[in-house]
Design a protein around this motif. Sequence first.
Motif, mmCIF file in Angstrom:
data_model
loop_
_atom_site.group_PDB
_atom_site.id
_atom_site.type_symbol
_atom_site.label_atom_id
_atom_site.label_comp_id
_atom_site.label_asym_id
_atom_site.label_seq_id
_atom_site.Cartn_x
_atom_site.Cartn_y
_atom_site.Cartn_z
ATOM 1 N N ASP A 1 18.941 9.871 2.422
ATOM 2 C CA ASP A 1 18.609 10.731 1.320
ATOM 3 C C ASP A 1 19.034 10.461 -0.256
ATOM 4 O OD1 ASP A 1 17.430 12.654 3.182
ATOM 5 O OD2 ASP A 1 19.348 13.590 3.645
ATOM 6 N N GLN A 2 18.995 9.008 -0.322
ATOM 7 C CA GLN A 2 19.629 8.653 -1.571
ATOM 8 C C GLN A 2 18.400 8.580 -2.509
ATOM 9 O OE1 GLN A 2 20.983 4.741 -0.233
ATOM 10 N NE2 GLN A 2 22.958 5.481 -0.413
ATOM 11 N N ARG A 3 18.572 8.250 -3.738
ATOM 12 C CA ARG A 3 17.300 8.211 -4.684
ATOM 13 C C ARG A 3 17.463 7.042 -5.701
ATOM 14 N NH1 ARG A 3 13.788 12.285 -4.850
ATOM 15 N NH2 ARG A 3 13.424 12.036 -7.099
ATOM 16 N N ALA A 4 16.613 6.577 -6.189
ATOM 17 C CA ALA A 4 16.580 5.687 -7.313
ATOM 18 C C ALA A 4 16.707 6.347 -8.620
ATOM 19 C CB ALA A 4 15.412 4.643 -7.190
ATOM 20 N N PRO A 5 17.110 5.830 -9.677
ATOM 21 C CA PRO A 5 17.430 6.418 -11.019
ATOM 22 C C PRO A 5 16.182 6.438 -11.624
ATOM 23 C CG PRO A 5 18.499 4.333 -10.942
ATOM 24 C CD PRO A 5 18.020 4.489 -9.540
ATOM 25 N N ARG A 6 15.331 5.852 -11.459
ATOM 26 C CA ARG A 6 13.937 5.754 -12.188
ATOM 27 C C ARG A 6 12.658 5.532 -11.244
ATOM 28 N NH1 ARG A 6 12.152 0.161 -12.575
ATOM 29 N NH2 ARG A 6 13.691 -1.189 -11.389
ATOM 30 N N PHE A 7 11.553 5.536 -11.844
ATOM 31 C CA PHE A 7 10.153 5.382 -11.300
ATOM 32 C C PHE A 7 9.939 3.756 -11.152
ATOM 33 C CE2 PHE A 7 9.676 9.777 -12.375
ATOM 34 C CZ PHE A 7 8.549 9.899 -11.291
ATOM 35 N N GLY A 8 9.638 3.095 -10.177
ATOM 36 C CA GLY A 8 9.270 1.844 -10.162
ATOM 37 C C GLY A 8 10.504 0.935 -9.652
ATOM 38 N N THR B 1 0.762 -1.202 0.084
ATOM 39 C CA THR B 1 -0.196 -0.060 0.081
ATOM 40 C C THR B 1 0.890 1.230 -0.032
ATOM 41 O OG1 THR B 1 -0.073 -0.159 2.655
ATOM 42 C CG2 THR B 1 -1.839 -1.279 1.256
ATOM 43 N N SER B 2 2.068 1.088 0.030
ATOM 44 C CA SER B 2 2.970 2.203 0.165
ATOM 45 C C SER B 2 4.464 1.763 -0.589
ATOM 46 C CB SER B 2 3.151 3.033 1.348
ATOM 47 O OG SER B 2 3.800 2.017 2.473
ATOM 48 N N CYS B 3 5.329 2.523 -0.735
ATOM 49 C CA CYS B 3 6.701 2.541 -1.058
ATOM 50 C C CYS B 3 7.575 2.649 0.091
ATOM 51 C CB CYS B 3 7.257 3.383 -2.178
ATOM 52 S SG CYS B 3 6.332 3.212 -3.878
ATOM 53 N N LYS B 4 8.624 1.971 -0.041
ATOM 54 C CA LYS B 4 9.696 2.076 1.058
ATOM 55 C C LYS B 4 10.509 3.300 0.570
ATOM 56 C CE LYS B 4 9.546 -2.729 2.228
ATOM 57 N NZ LYS B 4 10.497 -4.040 2.001
ATOM 58 N N ILE B 5 10.938 4.117 1.555
ATOM 59 C CA ILE B 5 11.802 5.403 1.402
ATOM 60 C C ILE B 5 13.299 5.029 1.215
ATOM 61 C CG2 ILE B 5 12.599 7.606 2.133
ATOM 62 C CD1 ILE B 5 9.648 7.541 1.293
ATOM 63 N N CYS B 6 14.062 5.356 0.134
ATOM 64 C CA CYS B 6 15.497 5.110 0.122
ATOM 65 C C CYS B 6 16.167 5.920 1.376
ATOM 66 C CB CYS B 6 16.029 5.832 -1.239
ATOM 67 S SG CYS B 6 15.605 5.193 -2.688
ATOM 68 N N PRO B 7 17.166 5.070 1.833
ATOM 69 C CA PRO B 7 17.880 5.339 3.146
ATOM 70 C C PRO B 7 18.798 6.673 2.832
ATOM 71 C CG PRO B 7 18.837 3.563 2.360
ATOM 72 C CD PRO B 7 17.570 3.611 1.392
ATOM 73 N N THR C 1 12.853 -1.586 -7.628
ATOM 74 C CA THR C 1 12.158 -2.754 -6.841
ATOM 75 C C THR C 1 13.042 -3.272 -5.919
ATOM 76 O OG1 THR C 1 13.149 -4.262 -8.566
ATOM 77 C CG2 THR C 1 10.768 -3.515 -9.075
ATOM 78 N N SER C 2 14.215 -2.508 -5.493
ATOM 79 C CA SER C 2 15.225 -2.997 -4.661
ATOM 80 C C SER C 2 16.203 -1.754 -3.887
ATOM 81 C CB SER C 2 16.096 -3.836 -5.232
ATOM 82 O OG SER C 2 17.516 -4.060 -4.213
ATOM 83 N N VAL C 3 16.231 -1.636 -2.716
ATOM 84 C CA VAL C 3 17.224 -0.897 -2.271
ATOM 85 C C VAL C 3 18.529 -0.422 -2.725
ATOM 86 C CG1 VAL C 3 18.096 -2.232 -0.199
ATOM 87 C CG2 VAL C 3 17.632 0.105 0.208
ATOM 88 N N VAL C 4 18.882 -1.517 -3.427
ATOM 89 C CA VAL C 4 20.264 -1.423 -4.105
ATOM 90 C C VAL C 4 20.117 -0.547 -4.934
ATOM 91 C CG1 VAL C 4 21.835 -2.849 -5.572
ATOM 92 C CG2 VAL C 4 20.663 -4.010 -3.674
ATOM 93 N N GLU C 5 18.966 -0.211 -5.574
ATOM 94 C CA GLU C 5 18.746 0.870 -6.812
ATOM 95 C C GLU C 5 19.108 2.095 -6.352
ATOM 96 O OE1 GLU C 5 15.939 0.338 -9.976
ATOM 97 O OE2 GLU C 5 15.248 -1.466 -8.979
ATOM 98 N N CYS C 6 18.847 2.561 -4.879
ATOM 99 C CA CYS C 6 18.953 3.564 -4.185
ATOM 100 C C CYS C 6 20.241 4.234 -4.166
ATOM 101 C CB CYS C 6 18.336 3.677 -2.787
ATOM 102 S SG CYS C 6 16.440 3.371 -2.870
ATOM 103 N N THR C 7 20.802 5.119 -4.475
ATOM 104 C CA THR C 7 22.252 5.663 -4.687
ATOM 105 C C THR C 7 22.040 7.222 -4.020
ATOM 106 O OG1 THR C 7 21.896 6.189 -6.948
ATOM 107 C CG2 THR C 7 22.830 4.118 -6.519
ATOM 108 N N SER C 8 23.458 7.683 -3.866
ATOM 109 C CA SER C 8 23.548 8.975 -3.736
ATOM 110 C C SER C 8 23.919 9.851 -5.024
ATOM 111 C CB SER C 8 24.769 9.332 -2.649
ATOM 112 O OG SER C 8 24.718 8.684 -1.539
ATOM 113 N N LEU C 9 22.680 10.547 -5.351
ATOM 114 C CA LEU C 9 23.099 11.348 -6.540
ATOM 115 C C LEU C 9 23.165 12.954 -6.248
ATOM 116 C CD1 LEU C 9 19.657 10.145 -8.110
ATOM 117 C CD2 LEU C 9 21.972 9.347 -8.397
ATOM 118 N N CYS C 10 24.153 13.453 -7.009
ATOM 119 C CA CYS C 10 24.554 14.759 -6.878
ATOM 120 C C CYS C 10 23.246 15.825 -7.093
ATOM 121 C CB CYS C 10 25.652 15.177 -7.842
ATOM 122 S SG CYS C 10 27.214 14.407 -7.689
#
Length: 123
Positions: free
Chosen positions: A91-98, A83-89, A100-109
Motif C-alpha cells: 500500500d505504498q505510493r510514489a510521490p509523483r507520476f512517472g 504495457t502496464s505499470c508495476k504496483i507499489c508494494p 521509475t523505481s520501486v525505491v520511489e514507493c514510500t509509506s505516505l500518511c
Amino acid sequence: HECAIGTYSDTPGQGNCTLCPAGYTTHNLRQTVCDSCLAGTFSPTDGSKFCSTCQAGSYSPVDNATFCTQCTPSGYQDEVGRTSCKICPNDQRAPRFGATSVVECTSLCKWGTIGEPLGDTGL
C-alpha cells in the motif's frame, strides 16, 4: 515508384503515397498497408518512420498508440516498452507520476494525519 518508410500506397506502382496515421508506420518500402505500433510502443505523428518505445515510468497498453501514459503514484515502471505499470508494494505510493523505481514507493500518511518522525530509531 517506391513509397518511403512511414508511407504506403494501396495501389502499388501508381506513385500516390499516403502518410501512415499516428500509431502506425511501415517497416519496408512499397508497402500497401501500414503496420501497427505494438503495445509498449507508440508513434505520435502521421508518417512516423518508426514506433518509439515507451520509456521507464510510462506504458502503452494497446496497439496503435499515439503516446505513452505515465504511471500513476500507485505504481512505477522500471523497464522500457511495457504495457502496464508495476504496483507499489504494501500500500505504498510514489510521490509523483512517472516513477521509475520501486525505491520511489514510500509509506505516505493519509490526508490530514501525521506520521512517525523520520530519523534515529534507537536501534
